[in-house]
Design an enzyme around this catalytic site. Structure first.
Site, mmCIF file in Angstrom:
data_model
loop_
_atom_site.group_PDB
_atom_site.id
_atom_site.type_symbol
_atom_site.label_atom_id
_atom_site.label_comp_id
_atom_site.label_asym_id
_atom_site.label_seq_id
_atom_site.Cartn_x
_atom_site.Cartn_y
_atom_site.Cartn_z
ATOM 1 N N LEU A 58 27.863 -27.022 -36.064
ATOM 2 C CA LEU A 58 27.742 -28.414 -36.329
ATOM 3 C C LEU A 58 27.981 -28.343 -38.012
ATOM 4 O O LEU A 58 28.786 -29.405 -38.472
ATOM 5 C CB LEU A 58 26.483 -29.182 -36.151
ATOM 6 N N GLY A 106 23.530 -23.922 -47.606
ATOM 7 C CA GLY A 106 23.315 -22.619 -48.534
ATOM 8 C C GLY A 106 22.931 -21.512 -47.699
ATOM 9 O O GLY A 106 23.376 -20.351 -48.057
ATOM 10 N N THR A 139 23.327 -21.980 -40.928
ATOM 11 C CA THR A 139 24.281 -22.677 -40.216
ATOM 12 C C THR A 139 23.820 -23.503 -39.060
ATOM 13 O O THR A 139 22.749 -22.955 -38.404
ATOM 14 C CB THR A 139 25.495 -21.840 -39.608
ATOM 15 N N SER A 199 27.601 -26.063 -41.930
ATOM 16 C CA SER A 199 26.582 -24.824 -42.706
ATOM 17 C C SER A 199 26.139 -25.420 -43.975
ATOM 18 O O SER A 199 26.546 -26.267 -44.681
ATOM 19 C CB SER A 199 27.545 -23.845 -43.203
ATOM 20 N N ASP A 252 14.097 -31.767 -52.085
ATOM 21 C CA ASP A 252 15.728 -31.314 -51.865
ATOM 22 C C ASP A 252 16.395 -32.531 -51.460
ATOM 23 O O ASP A 252 17.100 -32.333 -50.607
ATOM 24 C CB ASP A 252 15.676 -29.973 -51.203
HETATM 25 N N1 LIG Z 1 19.592 -31.775 -36.603
HETATM 26 C C1 LIG Z 1 20.846 -31.775 -36.860
HETATM 27 N N2 LIG Z 1 21.893 -32.303 -35.925
HETATM 28 C C2 LIG Z 1 23.031 -32.515 -36.293
HETATM 29 N N3 LIG Z 1 23.967 -32.007 -37.174
HETATM 30 C C3 LIG Z 1 23.071 -31.400 -38.099
HETATM 31 C C4 LIG Z 1 21.686 -31.154 -38.069
HETATM 32 N N4 LIG Z 1 21.008 -30.464 -38.902
HETATM 33 C C5 LIG Z 1 22.000 -30.180 -39.742
HETATM 34 N N5 LIG Z 1 23.317 -30.697 -39.405
HETATM 35 C C6 LIG Z 1 24.454 -30.236 -40.044
HETATM 36 O O1 LIG Z 1 24.602 -29.214 -40.394
HETATM 37 C C7 LIG Z 1 24.972 -29.189 -41.704
HETATM 38 C C8 LIG Z 1 24.286 -28.144 -42.460
HETATM 39 O O2 LIG Z 1 22.827 -28.302 -42.434
HETATM 40 P P1 LIG Z 1 21.834 -27.306 -43.323
HETATM 41 O O3 LIG Z 1 20.688 -28.137 -43.247
HETATM 42 O O4 LIG Z 1 21.939 -25.949 -43.019
HETATM 43 O O5 LIG Z 1 22.392 -27.510 -44.758
HETATM 44 P P2 LIG Z 1 22.760 -28.489 -45.787
HETATM 45 O O6 LIG Z 1 21.506 -29.442 -45.856
HETATM 46 O O7 LIG Z 1 24.182 -29.169 -45.611
HETATM 47 O O8 LIG Z 1 22.640 -27.647 -46.925
HETATM 48 P P3 LIG Z 1 21.444 -27.076 -47.565
HETATM 49 O O9 LIG Z 1 20.782 -26.221 -46.484
HETATM 50 O O10 LIG Z 1 22.222 -25.837 -48.405
HETATM 51 O O11 LIG Z 1 20.488 -27.752 -48.449
HETATM 52 C C9 LIG Z 1 24.490 -30.505 -42.181
HETATM 53 O O12 LIG Z 1 25.132 -31.040 -43.374
HETATM 54 C C10 LIG Z 1 24.699 -31.427 -40.966
HETATM 55 O O13 LIG Z 1 26.331 -31.667 -41.002
#
Ligand SMILES: Nc1ncnc2c1ncn2[C@@H]1O[C@H](COP(=O)(O)OP(=O)(O)OP(=O)(O)O)[C@@H](O)[C@H]1O
Length: 374
Positions: A15, A19, A22, A17, A238
């Site tokens: 879906l 920092g 994934t 990634s 954050d």
């Molecule tokens: N519960 C969820 N349902 C659907 N998609 C999700 C969900 N959580 C995260 N994602 C998708 O995965 C991506 C990565 O999420 P993740 O929380 O790993 O990183 P981020 O928020 O983009 O960055 P970081 O963790 O670095 O702050 C998100 O930007 C979103 O597109």
């Protein structure tokens, strides 16, 4: 590349990634329900700190229940892979939600918000609220505004949560580096136009009334989520556009509580003294490592609002130290000078949210909600 099965979950596709991890679409074999499964990019237990963040995220959210806060189901470790299973949000991150045209959205729900609902109790039916990225995590911080008032999409760039200076550049890329299939609809949303060298957004596009309606509605829902978590003594720490998702029914979810902290646990730095958060969205007091409260999240909300209205962040620099200097010492350019036809009311709210002194900002998410509703 993670195993195809993680605990009771079958991994289906990538879906997105961030920092440290994934997130995959996965199926719970016990219930047949689909979930979002977050795994660390580093693989089996290579990064203790990130693994602790997953557990912390689960523990933080396990006892909370709000329609604008993502639900978590369980955290565990499978053959050395720490994982977090959570509610699958079928939707877009806030940035992409605002980037796509109304026609591309699944739901055409009218954009009207119910009166302030943030003071309702947990037992009330929050789910009935009508209404209603990013992962453009390209870390470039270069502005390329040109004469006709357009800005490169990299003006929207945000950084991954940063626990050291090295992550100022290069972290947070939306790298679907494994070979799992990628949901094509999300692909549309996650691959920012910038990466395809498409035309940058024009002010007229940013100011489209329909887009502004979506922005305002999403902001109101973020305020509801913030009011709820702050009311439970929690600071997100954050807040940024990639941590806000909007589902197909235009319902917002606040995500990624890996850095969230209960106020009782105190300050804005980790036990080992490292700064946590995402530089561009960090409040001055967070940069200084001072104790934080909900007003620091409100500052981040102001940065988000500012950049989604103007197409550029209030402060921008090539190095963290220069960025911090600006955040601590300089005033952001007046929003309406950057976007002459921007919404004056939203601009006022954004400027008040990014005041240096917490006492000069709105004091609560409820106050921001009221100001946005005027
Ligand atoms: N519960 C969820 N349902 C659907 N998609 C999700 C969900 N959580 C995260 N994602 C998708 O995965 C991506 C990565 O999420 P993740 O929380 O790993 O990183 P981020 O928020 O983009 O960055 P970081 O963790 O670095 O702050 C998100 O930007 C979103 O597109």
């Amino acid at each position: 590349m993670p195993p195809k099965a993680i605990g009771p979950y079958r991994v289906l596709e990538t879906l997105g990634s961030g920092g440290a991890g994934t997130v995959y679409r996965a199926r719970d074999r016990r219930t047949n329900d689909e979930v979002a499964l977050k795994l660390l990019s580093t693989g089996p237990s290579l990064d203790d700190r990130a693994a602790r963040r997953l557990v912390r995220e689960f523990e933080t959210l396990a006892d909370l229940a709000h329609p604008n806060v993502v639900k978590v189901f369980e955290a565990g470790v499978h053959e050395g892979w720490p994982y977090l299973a959570m509610e699958l949000i079928e939707g877009l991150t806030l940035r992409h939600y605002l980037d796509v045209s109304a026609g591309e959205l699944h739901s055409a729900t009218p954009l009207s918000r119910a009166p302030l609902s943030i003071r309702r109790t947990e037992d009330d039916d929050f789910g009935s609220v009508d209404g209603p990225d990013e992962d453009a995590d390209d870390d470039s911080v270069v502005d390329d505004d040109d004469e006709d008032g357009t800005f490169g999409l990299n003006a929207f760039a945000e950084e991954a949560p940063s626990e050291d200076l090295a992550s100022f550049h290069g972290a947070g890329e939306d790298s679907d580096s494994d070979d799992l299939p990628v949901d094509p609809r999300r692909d549309l949303s996650r691959k920012p136009a910038a990466k395809a060298h498409a035309a940058p957004p024009r002010m007229a596009d940013l100011n489209r009334p329909e887009r502004m309606g979506r922005l305002k509605d999403a902001m109101l829902q973020v305020c509801e989520a913030l009011a709820y978590i702050h009311g439970h003594g929690l600071v997100h720490r954050d807040l940024k556009p990639s941590n806000i998702m909007v589902d197909d029914d235009r319902q917002v979810r606040l995500m990624d509580f890996g850095l969230a902290k209960f106020l009782a646990d105190d300050a804005g730095i980790t036990a080992d003294g490292k700064l946590v958060g995402t530089y561009r969205y960090m409040a001055p007091e967070q940069i200084l490592g001072e104790p934080l409260d909900g007003r620091s999240d409100l500052y981040s909300l102001g940065v988000i609002l500012y950049e989604l209205i103007s197409g550029r962040p209030p402060f921008d620099a090539k190095t963290p130290h220069e960025l911090w200097r600006q955040v601590l010492e300089t005033e952001a350019p007046p929003l309406l000078a950057l976007n002459l036809h921007g919404d004056p009311q939203l601009a006022r709210v954004a400027h008040r949210l990014i005041r240096k002194e917490p006492d000069d900002r709105f004091q609560t998410a409820e106050e921001v909600y009221e100001a946005l509703s005027e």
